[in-house]
Write a protein that holds these residues in place. Structure first.
Motif, PDB file in Angstrom:
ATOM      1  N   TRP A   1      -7.355  12.672  -4.140  1.00 10.77           N
ATOM      2  CA  TRP A   1      -8.572  11.981  -3.735  1.00 10.77           C
ATOM      3  C   TRP A   1      -8.322  10.473  -3.642  1.00 10.77           C
ATOM      4  O   TRP A   1      -8.703   9.841  -2.657  1.00 10.77           O
ATOM      5  N   PHE A   2      -7.703   9.899  -4.668  1.00 12.96           N
ATOM      6  CA  PHE A   2      -7.506   8.449  -4.708  1.00 12.96           C
ATOM      7  C   PHE A   2      -6.673   7.967  -3.530  1.00 12.96           C
ATOM      8  O   PHE A   2      -6.987   6.958  -2.899  1.00 12.96           O
TER       9      PHE A   2
ATOM     10  N   GLU B   1      -9.051   4.536  -1.252  1.00 10.59           N
ATOM     11  CA  GLU B   1      -9.440   3.627  -2.337  1.00 10.59           C
ATOM     12  C   GLU B   1      -8.245   2.833  -2.864  1.00 10.59           C
ATOM     13  O   GLU B   1      -8.379   1.661  -3.197  1.00 10.59           O
ATOM     14  N   SER B   2      -7.090   3.462  -2.927  1.00 14.26           N
ATOM     15  CA  SER B   2      -5.883   2.764  -3.370  1.00 14.26           C
ATOM     16  C   SER B   2      -5.581   1.602  -2.423  1.00 14.26           C
ATOM     17  O   SER B   2      -5.337   0.469  -2.857  1.00 14.26           O
ATOM     18  N   ASP B   3      -5.612   1.863  -1.125  1.00 10.70           N
ATOM     19  CA  ASP B   3      -5.348   0.824  -0.127  1.00 10.70           C
ATOM     20  C   ASP B   3      -6.393  -0.291  -0.205  1.00 10.70           C
ATOM     21  O   ASP B   3      -6.059  -1.480  -0.131  1.00 10.70           O
ATOM     22  N   LYS B   4      -7.663   0.086  -0.360  1.00 12.40           N
ATOM     23  CA  LYS B   4      -8.750  -0.900  -0.424  1.00 12.40           C
ATOM     24  C   LYS B   4      -8.617  -1.799  -1.645  1.00 12.40           C
ATOM     25  O   LYS B   4      -8.914  -2.994  -1.585  1.00 12.40           O
ATOM     26  N   GLU B   5      -8.191  -1.227  -2.759  1.00 13.55           N
ATOM     27  CA  GLU B   5      -8.034  -2.005  -3.993  1.00 13.55           C
ATOM     28  C   GLU B   5      -7.010  -3.124  -3.785  1.00 13.55           C
ATOM     29  O   GLU B   5      -7.230  -4.261  -4.192  1.00 13.55           O
TER      30      GLU B   5
ATOM     31  N   HIS C   1     -14.788  10.063 -14.346  1.00 14.74           N
ATOM     32  CA  HIS C   1     -13.531  10.394 -13.665  1.00 14.74           C
ATOM     33  C   HIS C   1     -12.617  11.310 -14.475  1.00 14.74           C
ATOM     34  O   HIS C   1     -11.580  11.734 -13.989  1.00 14.74           O
TER      35      HIS C   1
ATOM     36  N   HIS D   1      -8.479  -5.776  -1.408  1.00 11.74           N
ATOM     37  CA  HIS D   1      -9.491  -6.568  -2.099  1.00 11.74           C
ATOM     38  C   HIS D   1      -8.860  -7.641  -2.998  1.00 11.74           C
ATOM     39  O   HIS D   1      -9.382  -8.748  -3.116  1.00 11.74           O
TER      40      HIS D   1
ATOM     41  N   SER E   1      -8.592   9.063   0.034  1.00  9.82           N
ATOM     42  CA  SER E   1      -9.874   8.383   0.269  1.00  9.82           C
ATOM     43  C   SER E   1      -9.672   6.963   0.778  1.00  9.82           C
ATOM     44  O   SER E   1     -10.605   6.340   1.275  1.00  9.82           O
TER      45      SER E   1
ATOM     46  N   ARG F   1       0.899   4.055  -2.966  1.00 15.55           N
ATOM     47  CA  ARG F   1       0.656   5.493  -2.707  1.00 15.55           C
ATOM     48  C   ARG F   1       1.819   6.328  -3.213  1.00 15.55           C
ATOM     49  O   ARG F   1       1.619   7.376  -3.840  1.00 15.55           O
TER      50      ARG F   1
ATOM     51  N   GLN G   1       0.826  -1.201   0.000  1.00 19.31           N
ATOM     52  CA  GLN G   1       0.000   0.000   0.000  1.00 19.31           C
ATOM     53  C   GLN G   1       0.864   1.257   0.000  1.00 19.31           C
ATOM     54  O   GLN G   1       0.588   2.213  -0.722  1.00 19.31           O
TER      55      GLN G   1
END
Length: 154
Positions: A39-40, A45-49, A142, A52, A43, A21, A17
């Motif tokens: 934002w990415f 979202e980068s870490d969550k991706e 986007h 996942h 937020s 980043r 992660q």
């Protein structure tokens, strides 16, 4: 230099992660803009991706340190990142070749990946590695254009 690629483990997630980043922050601003990148990253979202897709992720270690990773599933190289400080060191080519072979062994005759228009370094890298641009598609929500690549698996 000792290079090794292995399946990612849960303990690798914070390092991956951080690497993502850092790479997004340093390399994506020219085509996603400051607002989009901030934002990415901020937020989460980068870490969550990465969280996942951890089960589909391989990490490349240089001297026992994670310096790159790829996420592959179906016939797609979904994400591939190399520590920005090690770009143009040959590690990306090693990881790309590994990912291509992995998908080919799963029986896929054609493999795919995508990047962003304006990510000229990545586009040049994929073309140098015999990937063919097959399509471009605007993401109006986007504000960027995706560039789709394909390659015949070996």
């Amino acid at each position: 230099m000792n290079i090794h690629i292995r399946k990612a483990e849960v303990e690798d997630l914070p390092v991956m992660q951080g690497l993502a980043r850092k790479t997004i922050d340093k390399c994506y601003r020219s085509f996603l803009g400051n607002e989009g990148v901030d934002w990415f990253i901020n937020s989460g979202e980068s870490d969550k991706e990465l969280q996942h897709h951890l089960g589909n992720c391989d990490v490349l270690l240089k001297d026992d340190t994670i310096v790159a990773f790829s996420i592959c599933f179906e016939n797609l190289i979904h994400v591939m990142m190399v520590d920005v400080d090690l770009h143009r060191s040959g590690l990306g080519s090693i990881l790309l070749s590994h990912s291509e072979k992995k998908l080919s062994k799963k029986g896929h005759s054609t493999i795919r990946l995508e990047t962003f228009e304006g990510n000229n370094q990545a586009i040049s890298f994929y073309k140098k590695n015999n990937w063919i641009v097959t399509n471009k598609q605007e993401d109006k929500d986007h504000g960027f254009i995706r560039v789709f690549f394909e390659k015949t698996a070996k």
